[in-house]
Design a protein around this motif. Structure first.
Motif: not given
Length: 86
Positions: A51-71
């Motif tokens: 996902l980080a490679l696909h969106f060209n962002v850091s893994r930390q950004t992906i982790i934040f997005a996944l936490q929000q999706l989990k909520k």
């Protein structure tokens, strides 16, 4: 302060004020749309590195997005297995 750049020079160089992008929110919105549209199917594993490679962002950004999706109960995170679309 002898080494200060004059205000006029700064205004000439930076004519428009730079805007900060909210990458966390953008990635979250895109992933949410992908889940709701069916591009990401139920049970599909979400791999942070891909996902980080696909969106060209850091893994930390992906982790934040996944936490929000989990909520939002759009994904399920299984211990030592990863995140899956629910």
């Amino acid at each position: 302060m002898k080494n200060v750049v004059p205000e006029e020079v700064l205004k000439e160089i930076f004519q428009k004020k730079l805007r900060r992008r909210n990458l966390n929110g953008e990635v979250y919105d895109k992933l949410k749309k992908m889940i709701l549209s069916g591009k990401l199917k139920k049970g599909e594993r979400l791999i942070q590195e891909k996902l980080a490679l696909h969106f060209n962002v850091s893994r930390q950004t992906i982790i934040f997005a996944l936490q929000q999706l989990k909520k939002d109960k759009m994904i399920v995170v299984k211990y030592k297995k990863g995140a899956f679309v629910s």
